[in-house]
Enzyme design. Structure first.
Site, PDB file in Angstrom:
ATOM      1  N   ASP B  10      49.638 -21.879 -21.911  1.00 38.35           N
ATOM      2  CA  ASP B  10      48.580 -22.066 -20.916  1.00 38.35           C
ATOM      3  C   ASP B  10      49.159 -22.715 -19.661  1.00 38.35           C
ATOM      4  OD1 ASP B  10      45.888 -22.510 -19.834  1.00 38.35           O
ATOM      5  OD2 ASP B  10      46.304 -24.613 -20.309  1.00 38.35           O
ATOM      6  N   ASP B  12      46.971 -24.461 -16.480  1.00 38.84           N
ATOM      7  CA  ASP B  12      46.316 -25.675 -15.964  1.00 38.84           C
ATOM      8  C   ASP B  12      46.016 -26.657 -17.099  1.00 38.84           C
ATOM      9  OD1 ASP B  12      45.327 -27.357 -14.027  1.00 38.84           O
ATOM     10  OD2 ASP B  12      43.947 -25.892 -13.183  1.00 38.84           O
TER      11      ASP B  12
END
Lengths: 255, 255
Positions: B10, B12
């Site tokens: 991932d 953010d």
């Protein structure tokens, strides 16, 4: 059949369709006027003032004064006042913002407000929706003029205020207080204007899920008329049925 | 601990927060590169191209090439192609529209289309939302890049694409196919890019409800890192727990 002392009447699909009058509506309202039976029009529309709604009805040949109109905007403004709301961020058009201002509530673009009101706004944009969401996350009360899913536009059925309310609801995970039909706040306001107890009043409309359910929710008898959105098949499928069902308003007898 | 052959990561909350790198992310990615372990970044962001995402990572000191980025836009474009969609009405920014066009799908403002794609659009307006609703009512398939409820804006948490999707869903009473995390279409795409079976892959992220649940839904082991949105209290409250939980990415040992 009961003799009702006062009538609550829906507009779109009951009095007119778009800009065309439903012919049987004219003699129906004339009868109420001649018999001195008080009547009030109840509409979820939050974009027009009571004066504008009365003018439209008059142009279509239907007797109506602005003080016989209860819009979701007017009911929203009264509700905010009753709840001692002092400041408000409002998504909506002038038909919603003006009554709120006239009830002494400060309209602001700040996110530090007592309440957020979501009403239909054809000039909606991302920043307006973000401001509403942020204010609600900060603790503002969340009020929606009505839960209508769709409204007619030039091109087809566009999103109604219930869809924009669902956006804010999904983003903030907070549930709003709904003002308009089928919820009861607008009905309480309309009954107050009429001035009769609910047992003496009849709610007239074409839309099962707004008009007829608003009658159920407010404890008011209902007259369903087949001139609008709810088809016979749809109506038959609902468990709770209206008090009376007619094809058009000419079929109604007043005693 | 298993030796994973490939990593899905991932962005953010895991690699950076807004425009600031998470310091422990740099040596973590450097380790993967040195050990020749393939890795792919998986983001629900639909507004940026894979080139733009790779450039941002490089500027923050994280090794990444554009072909190591899977965005919800790219996964959406591939999905439309797989489903033989020829024409599409798309709400979204250039980061979504360009990959769709590049996959040979005609973008149009017509409501007579095979599919409607709803992605985040900071220039949203009423007519765009109405066009989407009308096309779906006419039978177009309804596809949403992701169900994120909220996104950070300058002023606070504004509505995410899941909120706009809820608007269209409420108005049309139709449910969309979601592409992004935690749904599986983006994960299938990312696993295809990586080229390993799901048993050999680890999904790394900070958000339980998107990253970790995407691992559960895709049958991929999960590494949860406490540098982003999901707090320890929130994490503890979920019944299904990640495969591994660490404070920051420096804690991770590769064998």
């Amino acid at each position: 059949m009961k003799n009702y002392k006062g009538y609550l009447i829906d507009l779109d699909g009951t009095m007119y369709r778009g800009n065309e009058v439903i012919p049987e509506a004219i003699p129906f309202v004339n009868q109420l006027a001649q018999r001195n039976i008080p009547y009030v029009f109840v509409t979820n529309n939050s974009t027009k003032s009571t004066q504008e709604v009365a003018e439209k009805l008059n142009q279509l040949g239907i007797q109506a004064d602005y003080n016989q109109i209860v819009t979701s905007s007017m009911a929203t403004a009264k509700y905010l006042q009753d709840q001692s709301v002092k400041s408000c961020y409002c998504i909506g058009q002038s038909g919603l913002k003006e009554p709120i201002r006239e009830h002494g509530i400060q309209l602001t673009d700040s996110t530090d407000v007592d309440a957020v009101v979501v009403g239909l706004d054809r000039d909606i944009n991302y920043d307006k929706l973000a401001t509403a969401c942020i204010a609600i996350r900060k603790g503002a009360r969340f009020i929606s003029t009505n839960r209508d899913h769709a409204i007619p536009t030039e091109a087809g059925m566009g999103p109604g205020n219930g869809a924009f309310t669902a956006l804010v609801q999904t983003s903030t995970q907070q549930n709003p207080v709904f003002i308009g039909k089928p919820d009861t706040i607008i009905m309480k306001e309309a009954l107050d204007v009429l001035g009769f107890p609910k047992e003496d009043v009849l709610m007239v409309g074409d839309n099962y899920q707004t008009d007829i359910q608003s009658g159920f929710n407010a404890g008011v008898d209902t007259l369903f008329v087949h001139t609008g959105v709810t088809s016979k098949e749809e109506l038959a499928a609902f468990e709770e049925q209206p008090t009376y069902i007619i094809e058009n308003l000419l079929e109604w007898t007043f005693e």
